[in-house]
Each structure stands twice: as structure tokens, then as C-alpha cells.
Write an enzyme that holds these catalytic residues in place. Sequence first.
Site, PDB file in Angstrom:
ATOM      1  N   HIS A   1     -32.207   0.293  13.327  1.00 44.17           N
ATOM      2  CA  HIS A   1     -31.233   0.944  14.009  1.00 44.17           C
ATOM      3  C   HIS A   1     -30.095  -0.084  14.323  1.00 44.17           C
ATOM      4  O   HIS A   1     -30.363  -1.130  15.025  1.00 44.17           O
ATOM      5  CB  HIS A   1     -31.846   1.584  15.203  1.00 44.17           C
ATOM      6  CG  HIS A   1     -30.966   2.893  15.765  1.00 44.17           C
ATOM      7  ND1 HIS A   1     -29.708   2.151  16.405  1.00 44.17           N
ATOM      8  CD2 HIS A   1     -30.942   4.214  15.733  1.00 44.17           C
ATOM      9  CE1 HIS A   1     -29.001   3.345  16.933  1.00 44.17           C
ATOM     10  NE2 HIS A   1     -29.865   4.494  16.413  1.00 44.17           N
TER      11      HIS A   1
ATOM     12  N   GLU B   1     -27.163   7.011  18.632  1.00 44.96           N
ATOM     13  CA  GLU B   1     -25.955   7.044  17.666  1.00 44.96           C
ATOM     14  C   GLU B   1     -25.017   8.192  18.302  1.00 44.96           C
ATOM     15  O   GLU B   1     -23.661   8.080  17.807  1.00 44.96           O
ATOM     16  CB  GLU B   1     -26.536   7.500  16.229  1.00 44.96           C
ATOM     17  CG  GLU B   1     -25.553   7.401  15.251  1.00 44.96           C
ATOM     18  CD  GLU B   1     -26.321   7.626  13.904  1.00 44.96           C
ATOM     19  OE1 GLU B   1     -26.074   8.379  12.976  1.00 44.96           O
ATOM     20  OE2 GLU B   1     -27.384   6.722  13.733  1.00 44.96           O
TER      21      GLU B   1
ATOM     22  N   ARG C   1     -21.760   6.668  19.489  1.00 48.31           N
ATOM     23  CA  ARG C   1     -20.720   6.371  18.524  1.00 48.31           C
ATOM     24  C   ARG C   1     -20.057   7.755  17.961  1.00 48.31           C
ATOM     25  O   ARG C   1     -18.567   8.044  17.776  1.00 48.31           O
ATOM     26  CB  ARG C   1     -21.241   5.646  17.211  1.00 48.31           C
ATOM     27  CG  ARG C   1     -21.250   4.341  17.553  1.00 48.31           C
ATOM     28  CD  ARG C   1     -22.230   3.626  16.372  1.00 48.31           C
ATOM     29  NE  ARG C   1     -23.479   3.986  16.243  1.00 48.31           N
ATOM     30  CZ  ARG C   1     -24.351   3.993  15.250  1.00 48.31           C
ATOM     31  NH1 ARG C   1     -23.764   3.786  13.997  1.00 48.31           N
ATOM     32  NH2 ARG C   1     -25.696   4.278  15.404  1.00 48.31           N
TER      33      ARG C   1
ATOM     34  N   ARG D   1     -26.775   4.227   9.001  1.00 44.87           N
ATOM     35  CA  ARG D   1     -27.497   3.128   9.754  1.00 44.87           C
ATOM     36  C   ARG D   1     -27.464   1.849   8.898  1.00 44.87           C
ATOM     37  O   ARG D   1     -27.564   0.858   9.637  1.00 44.87           O
ATOM     38  CB  ARG D   1     -28.893   3.451  10.065  1.00 44.87           C
ATOM     39  CG  ARG D   1     -28.475   4.577  11.393  1.00 44.87           C
ATOM     40  CD  ARG D   1     -29.809   5.281  11.665  1.00 44.87           C
ATOM     41  NE  ARG D   1     -29.657   6.273  12.778  1.00 44.87           N
ATOM     42  CZ  ARG D   1     -30.781   6.734  13.448  1.00 44.87           C
ATOM     43  NH1 ARG D   1     -32.128   6.680  12.792  1.00 44.87           N
ATOM     44  NH2 ARG D   1     -30.512   7.641  14.583  1.00 44.87           N
TER      45      ARG D   1
ATOM     46  N   HIS E   1     -36.395   0.237  13.389  1.00 42.44           N
ATOM     47  CA  HIS E   1     -36.337   1.816  13.934  1.00 42.44           C
ATOM     48  C   HIS E   1     -37.110   2.699  13.474  1.00 42.44           C
ATOM     49  O   HIS E   1     -37.979   3.418  14.085  1.00 42.44           O
ATOM     50  CB  HIS E   1     -34.871   2.044  14.090  1.00 42.44           C
ATOM     51  CG  HIS E   1     -34.653   3.333  14.750  1.00 42.44           C
ATOM     52  ND1 HIS E   1     -35.398   3.610  16.110  1.00 42.44           N
ATOM     53  CD2 HIS E   1     -34.223   4.712  14.300  1.00 42.44           C
ATOM     54  CE1 HIS E   1     -34.811   5.034  16.384  1.00 42.44           C
ATOM     55  NE2 HIS E   1     -34.420   5.441  15.500  1.00 42.44           N
ATOM     56  N   HIS E   2     -37.318   2.695  12.055  1.00 38.66           N
ATOM     57  CA  HIS E   2     -38.084   3.724  11.346  1.00 38.66           C
ATOM     58  C   HIS E   2     -38.305   3.335  10.119  1.00 38.66           C
ATOM     59  O   HIS E   2     -38.053   2.675   9.241  1.00 38.66           O
ATOM     60  CB  HIS E   2     -37.195   5.083  11.086  1.00 38.66           C
ATOM     61  CG  HIS E   2     -37.803   6.152  10.662  1.00 38.66           C
ATOM     62  ND1 HIS E   2     -38.268   7.148  11.443  1.00 38.66           N
ATOM     63  CD2 HIS E   2     -38.093   6.700   9.381  1.00 38.66           C
ATOM     64  CE1 HIS E   2     -38.523   8.132  11.098  1.00 38.66           C
ATOM     65  NE2 HIS E   2     -38.604   7.985   9.756  1.00 38.66           N
TER      66      HIS E   2
ATOM     67  N   ARG F   1     -33.026   6.726   6.440  1.00 44.68           N
ATOM     68  CA  ARG F   1     -33.331   8.078   7.263  1.00 44.68           C
ATOM     69  C   ARG F   1     -31.839   8.323   7.843  1.00 44.68           C
ATOM     70  O   ARG F   1     -30.931   7.394   8.480  1.00 44.68           O
ATOM     71  CB  ARG F   1     -34.403   8.162   8.171  1.00 44.68           C
ATOM     72  CG  ARG F   1     -34.164   9.303   8.881  1.00 44.68           C
ATOM     73  CD  ARG F   1     -35.282   9.527  10.049  1.00 44.68           C
ATOM     74  NE  ARG F   1     -35.254   8.514  11.036  1.00 44.68           N
ATOM     75  CZ  ARG F   1     -34.706   8.557  12.081  1.00 44.68           C
ATOM     76  NH1 ARG F   1     -33.708   9.792  12.333  1.00 44.68           N
ATOM     77  NH2 ARG F   1     -34.705   7.813  13.155  1.00 44.68           N
TER      78      ARG F   1
END
Length: 595
Positions: free
Chosen positions: A387, A400, A403, A424, A526-527, A566
Site C-alpha cells: 500500500h 486511499e 487521495r 497501488r 498490505h495485501h 488488488r
Amino acid sequence: MKTSMLRKTVLAALVSACMAGTAYAQADYLADFHTEMGGCENCHASEKGPTDDNLKYENTQCVSCHGDLKEVAANDPKDIVSPHASHLIGDIACTACHKGHEKSVAYCDACHSFGYDMPFQGKWKRTFVPVNADKQAQDAAIAAGPTESTDVVVIGSGGAGLAAAVAARNHHASVILLEKEPIPGGNSKLAAGGMNAAETKVQAKLGIKDKKEIMIADTMKGGHEKNDSQLVKVLANNSSDSIDWLMSMGADMNDVGRMGGASVNRAHRPTGGAGVGAEVTQILWDAAVQRGTDIRFNSRVVRILEAGGKVTGVLVQGARTGYYVIKTDAVVLATGGFAKNNERVAKFDPKLKGFAATNHPGATGDGLDVATQAGAATRDLQYIQAHPTYSPVGGVMVTEAVRGNGAILINRDGKRFVNEITTRDKASAAILAQKGASAYLVFDNSVRKSLSKIENYIHLHIVEQGATLADLAKEMGVPAKNLEASVASYNKFVKSGKDDQYGRPDMPRELNHGPYYAIEVKPAVHHTMGGVVIDTKGEVKDTKGNIIKGLYAAGEVTGGVHGANRLGGNAISDIVTFGRIAGTDAAVFAEKESK
């Protein structure tokens, strides 16, 4: 004596004892200090200690003396970030931090970095323990046979697990939900930006024109076409129904914004832009509790039992109850990813070695190990997302949506350097290429007012502020002339409707309403996009492509939905949609097996 007065009296006694340097200062553990005020019955139902893995009695005793989180937070020093003014959901679990017979550990320290100072404190440390670390004892428990049975076992209490539990209970299945952590919510409770959904009633009310086909195309493009297209279709085609389902249970999903990689505003969240994760998980938690779900914490599933390609039960390791077997016909795996296990992250993506993670402390990959032990196939494990906007000061992810609502990214030279709402992976790469491998999110008061989630970051003391851009530049340590020029240039693009510098497609507002704000950010793991292989019903496949009967999975523990990257807003959509599908199908399967 009234309860509120009793609580104040107890708190006053604790403060006095601390200042006087009496038993409080001399005790090694919290239990020692409480013994000075009475016996074991202060905390436990009997001298034998805790009787269940939830520590429900012990937590209730804490609240009876000290008050709930809101009351305790009111008594925290005003010059610190209050650890009790939290985003946690579910029942209060004081014992998650305040240990009795061992050093207390601030659970928040697993994510945050505010240097909490608490009584009888030890140092936070989480060592990953393999699920088969105590095989001899595990085999003995399995040989002893089941101690209880249920229609469906759900593993994990994040959004996917809670959605699965609610869906299964809606179909009249008995459900035991098992969570290895002392608190519910997983990563889901931390999600902030929104839940992507297309063709919703909320969008229609706001005049937003969207199509499920566009959501499918955006998701496939964002995932670099590595996604399982059939799973993506399920995600998009069921997304509006998932919003309706949540709202029918009382969720507020009436604010719609845009996240990176989306062509249309489709990120649904609470009115005013509050964090979506806490809203969704609290709603699902309440629904699961109201429906009589048996929820157990500090309960780690270390093995899924199967025979002949069919699930027969699970082996659980209770923190207090030890190993025991639950007989079941269906299991829903909803254990999340492994972003918090950097050793494993670095194995699949060496360039992420040593990176911080935005995840909760339980995201270590246990569920993936349990699934593969049961024969499950995996895919896409090499695709791990960083992220772009993680605050190294506070140890928190900055959504996010900041932004998306108008903030821009500024480097240490005071200059803008990227389309802020790109995907991302691209935003992270751009930030890492800047001086110091970090940047600043810069926004004005109009952005702050548009997104209530920003108040949390101000509460956490991670936001710099200036009455003017020149004042802000001084706080940031960047050239004021460059910052002023960058903002002025961006504002011109907003007026013209075209970003001639970096091609940002959506610029909702000019940044010209002081005061101005900045948050230092850098990428963090992050993921994890990869996981077990599932079909469109959430059924798990084995390494030969066959269905493992009775085994379902949903959320980040699965692979295929997000491809190589993602899109922001797709995780909550994923866990609610596939959690609901998996829970429903598991209940239906269990019912058939019982006949």
C-alpha cells in the site's frame, strides 16, 4: 455505592497506589497487584483460573471495576494518543493487553508505534509458530475423537468469516466460529476507503452512472489480467446485492467516492467518509451474535480433518482448553493473508524483505498452511501488494480515500511526482523512487471536511499542519516556493479539468482552503493476492483440480479474485460477497449431508 462512583474510586485507588510506590510498584504482574486487594476471585470465577478461551468472566470483571473502553479512555492522559479510544469491534477484551500472570503487552503495539507505557508491561513480540509444531499432542487429540459437533465451522472472524457465519445461520445451520486472536475483526476492521459495488441504489440516488461490466474491466485491468475472470464476474455481479444485504442489517453505505484504478465513483462507505471496515465488521458482528453464533477467541485451528476428499472436522488449539476436535460436515476458511509474516512475504517477493505491514498481528498465513495440509491447491502467491500510503510515524495505513477526495503527493523537493489515484503498485513504485523513499500527502481543510476518517489521523498525531502553504512547508522541511508552485499548478489543472502533468483523471476540488495538512507516507506490505484455489461457489480445489467436499474459502486466504494487483475498495467487496456465498453453500452442503 453507584457503579460510576465505584469505578472512579477504584481508578483513584490505582493512581494513589502508583504514586505512593506501594504494592503497585513492587508487584511483578497484574495478578500480584490485584492479590493485594483480595484473592483470585477478584478476577476469576474460581481458584482454578480461566474456564474458557474467551476469558469472558475475566473481561467482565475488568469492566465492572474500571468501566468500558469509552469510560477508561475518558481518564487517559490528554497529552497522549489514547489506546482505549480504539477502532475495535465486538465485546471488550481487556485481557488482550492486560495479562494477569505474565507481562502485559499493548496489543496495539503490534501495529502502532506510539510507545504506550502501561502497568506491568513487557515487550510486544509475536513469533510465528507452525501449525504442526506439536504434532504428537495433536495426533493424540485426534485419536481421542470429537468432543462436540456442529453443522458449519468458520475459521476467522474478519469480514469474510463473519459474513459466512451470518449467511450460514440465515440458512439455519449451527455455526461455531473460531478466531486465534483475542479480538474479532481481522484486517477488515482496519479497512478505511470503501467497498466497491456497481449499479447500486445509492449510486443511482447520487446520479452516478456505473455498470458491472465496467467494474469487471477495471478489476481485470488492475490485476494485470492475471485474475480468474469467472471470480471477477461473481465479485462485480453480486456487488450491489452485497451492499443491499449490509444495509438491510443497518449498515450506512451512503457515501460514494473513488479509489485508485476505478473508472467511476463506486467506493461505498458511511456518511461523511468514515472508515468502512469498522462499520461493516460491527454490523456483521452484531448480526452473528444476534443469530446465536458460537464465537470462540484464542482458538487456533491447526488442522482440517478430511477423509476420502471430504471434510470431517477440525482440530482446535484453545489457549486455555488445549487441543480438541470438532466434528463438522463443512468448514469455511476465512483466515486472511500473510502480510504480517515478513519471512514468508520475502520468500515470494524478495524486494519486500524488511518492509513494515499494514495488517493486524494475526495475518501470518496459518490458514494457508492448514488448507495445504488438507490438500488444497494454491495460486498467485508471488503477487503481494504494497500500500503506497503507510504512516511510518504512527504505524497506520492512510486510506486511499484521502487521495480520492483530493489530496496530492509531494516529495522532499516540494514537488508533485505522480498521478495520485493510479493503481497501488504504480503509486508505491513512484514513492519508493523519491528521495528518502517516502513522500507527503498534502491536502487542505476542504478535503479534511469531506472525509471524517481524517480526524482519526489527527487524533493519532501523525498530521503536520500550517495556516498557509509556507507554514506547512516549514513543518515538512521542504522548499516553500516549490510547494506553493506545485499546489498552484494542480489547482489550475482542476479548473481546466485536465491534468497536463500526470494525467490524473479525477480531481474533485482545488486545494485553496487553509489550514493545510501533510502526512508522511511510504509503502508497506498490505495485501497478499494469492491463496487457495476456489470455484465460483467458494469451494476449495485440491492439487488435482478436484473439489474438497465440504471445504469452502473466502477473502484474502483465496487466490484468483484480484490477479497480480488488488484495486482499493475491492477487498471489502470480496469478503462480503464471497463470505456470504461460502457461508450459504456450506450450510446447504451440511444440510444435505445430515439427511
